[in-house]
Design a protein around this motif. Structure first.
Motif, PDB file in Angstrom:
ATOM      1  N   SER A  33       0.815  -1.217   0.000  1.00 19.39           N
ATOM      2  CA  SER A  33       0.000   0.000   0.000  1.00 19.39           C
ATOM      3  C   SER A  33       0.847   1.266   0.000  1.00 19.39           C
ATOM      4  O   SER A  33       0.405   2.306  -0.473  1.00 19.39           O
ATOM      5  N   ASP A  34       2.088   1.194   0.491  1.00 21.50           N
ATOM      6  CA  ASP A  34       2.908   2.398   0.559  1.00 21.50           C
ATOM      7  C   ASP A  34       4.144   2.395  -0.334  1.00 21.50           C
ATOM      8  O   ASP A  34       4.728   3.440  -0.582  1.00 21.50           O
ATOM      9  N   ILE A  35       4.557   1.224  -0.833  1.00 21.53           N
ATOM     10  CA  ILE A  35       5.760   1.149  -1.658  1.00 21.53           C
ATOM     11  C   ILE A  35       5.647  -0.003  -2.656  1.00 21.53           C
ATOM     12  O   ILE A  35       4.990  -0.997  -2.382  1.00 21.53           O
ATOM     13  N   HIS A  36       6.252   0.176  -3.819  1.00 25.76           N
ATOM     14  CA  HIS A  36       6.346  -0.881  -4.825  1.00 25.76           C
ATOM     15  C   HIS A  36       7.832  -1.147  -5.058  1.00 25.76           C
ATOM     16  O   HIS A  36       8.634  -0.217  -5.156  1.00 25.76           O
ATOM     17  N   TYR A  37       8.195  -2.428  -5.150  1.00 25.93           N
ATOM     18  CA  TYR A  37       9.588  -2.840  -5.294  1.00 25.93           C
ATOM     19  C   TYR A  37       9.711  -3.773  -6.487  1.00 25.93           C
ATOM     20  O   TYR A  37       8.871  -4.650  -6.669  1.00 25.93           O
ATOM     21  N   VAL A  38      10.730  -3.591  -7.309  1.00 28.81           N
ATOM     22  CA  VAL A  38      10.973  -4.474  -8.448  1.00 28.81           C
ATOM     23  C   VAL A  38      12.400  -5.010  -8.373  1.00 28.81           C
ATOM     24  O   VAL A  38      13.324  -4.277  -8.008  1.00 28.81           O
ATOM     25  N   ALA A  39      12.548  -6.291  -8.654  1.00 23.58           N
ATOM     26  CA  ALA A  39      13.861  -6.920  -8.801  1.00 23.58           C
ATOM     27  C   ALA A  39      13.953  -7.415 -10.237  1.00 23.58           C
ATOM     28  O   ALA A  39      12.994  -7.968 -10.774  1.00 23.58           O
ATOM     29  N   VAL A  40      15.106  -7.203 -10.855  1.00 26.47           N
ATOM     30  CA  VAL A  40      15.303  -7.583 -12.254  1.00 26.47           C
ATOM     31  C   VAL A  40      16.423  -8.621 -12.327  1.00 26.47           C
ATOM     32  O   VAL A  40      17.513  -8.407 -11.787  1.00 26.47           O
ATOM     33  N   LEU A  41      16.118  -9.742 -12.995  1.00 27.31           N
ATOM     34  CA  LEU A  41      17.081 -10.827 -13.172  1.00 27.31           C
ATOM     35  C   LEU A  41      17.298 -11.071 -14.655  1.00 27.31           C
ATOM     36  O   LEU A  41      16.374 -10.921 -15.456  1.00 27.31           O
ATOM     37  N   GLY A  42      18.508 -11.475 -15.008  1.00 25.13           N
ATOM     38  CA  GLY A  42      18.776 -11.919 -16.361  1.00 25.13           C
ATOM     39  C   GLY A  42      18.198 -13.313 -16.538  1.00 25.13           C
ATOM     40  O   GLY A  42      17.802 -13.965 -15.559  1.00 25.13           O
ATOM     41  N   ILE A  43      18.148 -13.804 -17.757  1.00 19.23           N
ATOM     42  CA  ILE A  43      17.528 -15.108 -17.995  1.00 19.23           C
ATOM     43  C   ILE A  43      18.319 -16.252 -17.366  1.00 19.23           C
ATOM     44  O   ILE A  43      17.794 -17.340 -17.183  1.00 19.23           O
ATOM     45  N   THR A  44      19.574 -15.997 -16.989  1.00 20.40           N
ATOM     46  CA  THR A  44      20.365 -17.028 -16.312  1.00 20.40           C
ATOM     47  C   THR A  44      20.219 -16.947 -14.797  1.00 20.40           C
ATOM     48  O   THR A  44      20.826 -17.722 -14.079  1.00 20.40           O
ATOM     49  N   GLY A  45      19.431 -15.983 -14.313  1.00 21.45           N
ATOM     50  CA  GLY A  45      19.231 -15.825 -12.872  1.00 21.45           C
ATOM     51  C   GLY A  45      20.150 -14.805 -12.238  1.00 21.45           C
ATOM     52  O   GLY A  45      20.086 -14.567 -11.033  1.00 21.45           O
ATOM     53  N   THR A  46      21.001 -14.184 -13.023  1.00 18.48           N
ATOM     54  CA  THR A  46      21.903 -13.164 -12.505  1.00 18.48           C
ATOM     55  C   THR A  46      21.112 -11.941 -12.086  1.00 18.48           C
ATOM     56  O   THR A  46      20.296 -11.426 -12.852  1.00 18.48           O
ATOM     57  N   ARG A  47      21.339 -11.466 -10.867  1.00 18.67           N
ATOM     58  CA  ARG A  47      20.634 -10.279 -10.392  1.00 18.67           C
ATOM     59  C   ARG A  47      21.213  -9.048 -11.076  1.00 18.67           C
ATOM     60  O   ARG A  47      22.397  -8.764 -10.993  1.00 18.67           O
ATOM     61  N   LEU A  48      20.356  -8.330 -11.770  1.00 15.61           N
ATOM     62  CA  LEU A  48      20.771  -7.148 -12.516  1.00 15.61           C
ATOM     63  C   LEU A  48      20.525  -5.858 -11.750  1.00 15.61           C
ATOM     64  O   LEU A  48      21.163  -4.847 -12.015  1.00 15.61           O
ATOM     65  N   GLY A  49      19.577  -5.872 -10.827  1.00 14.74           N
ATOM     66  CA  GLY A  49      19.301  -4.671 -10.060  1.00 14.74           C
ATOM     67  C   GLY A  49      17.949  -4.714  -9.398  1.00 14.74           C
ATOM     68  O   GLY A  49      17.164  -5.642  -9.591  1.00 14.74           O
ATOM     69  N   ASP A  50      17.690  -3.701  -8.592  1.00 15.78           N
ATOM     70  CA  ASP A  50      16.389  -3.559  -7.948  1.00 15.78           C
ATOM     71  C   ASP A  50      16.108  -2.080  -7.752  1.00 15.78           C
ATOM     72  O   ASP A  50      17.008  -1.248  -7.837  1.00 15.78           O
ATOM     73  N   PHE A  51      14.847  -1.788  -7.517  1.00 10.57           N
ATOM     74  CA  PHE A  51      14.398  -0.396  -7.468  1.00 10.57           C
ATOM     75  C   PHE A  51      13.093  -0.346  -6.692  1.00 10.57           C
ATOM     76  O   PHE A  51      12.276  -1.256  -6.797  1.00 10.57           O
ATOM     77  N   SER A  52      12.893   0.690  -5.905  1.00 15.26           N
ATOM     78  CA  SER A  52      11.616   0.841  -5.210  1.00 15.26           C
ATOM     79  C   SER A  52      11.135   2.280  -5.341  1.00 15.26           C
ATOM     80  O   SER A  52      11.935   3.207  -5.474  1.00 15.26           O
ATOM     81  N   VAL A  53       9.824   2.431  -5.334  1.00 16.67           N
ATOM     82  CA  VAL A  53       9.198   3.748  -5.452  1.00 16.67           C
ATOM     83  C   VAL A  53       8.001   3.800  -4.515  1.00 16.67           C
ATOM     84  O   VAL A  53       7.405   2.772  -4.195  1.00 16.67           O
ATOM     85  N   PRO A  54       7.637   4.988  -4.076  1.00 23.28           N
ATOM     86  CA  PRO A  54       6.399   5.115  -3.300  1.00 23.28           C
ATOM     87  C   PRO A  54       5.208   4.705  -4.165  1.00 23.28           C
ATOM     88  O   PRO A  54       5.209   4.912  -5.371  1.00 23.28           O
ATOM     89  N   ALA A  55       4.212   4.110  -3.559  1.00 21.65           N
ATOM     90  CA  ALA A  55       3.008   3.685  -4.281  1.00 21.65           C
ATOM     91  C   ALA A  55       2.163   4.915  -4.611  1.00 21.65           C
ATOM     92  O   ALA A  55       1.540   5.504  -3.735  1.00 21.65           O
TER      93      ALA A  55
END
Length: 67
Positions: A33-55
């Motif tokens: 309700s207060d924040i949205h978070y995204v995690a991005v992975l490559g197709i091999t499962g490598t973590r590419l990054g993450d980001f969060s923003v207020p909802a």
């Protein structure tokens, strides 16, 4: 890029994610309700990054812009 609603889910269509200059990624979004978070992975499962923003009314566009 335009979001489409498919089966109740918003998707971001790509015609060929492996085309030159592109790459396939998997993005998982955790919404609250207060924040949205995204995690991005490559197709091999490598973590590419993450980001969060207020909802807010523009959160979707901000998360998509990050991806």
């Amino acid at each position: 890029m335009t979001l489409q609603v498919v089966g109740g889910r918003r998707t971001c269509p790509r015609t060929d994610p492996f085309a030159a200059g592109g790459g396939a990624v998997v993005a998982g979004v955790d919404t609250h309700s207060d924040i949205h978070y995204v995690a991005v992975l490559g197709i091999t499962g490598t973590r590419l990054g993450d980001f969060s923003v207020p909802a807010t009314s523009t959160s979707d566009e901000q998360l998509l812009g990050y991806i």
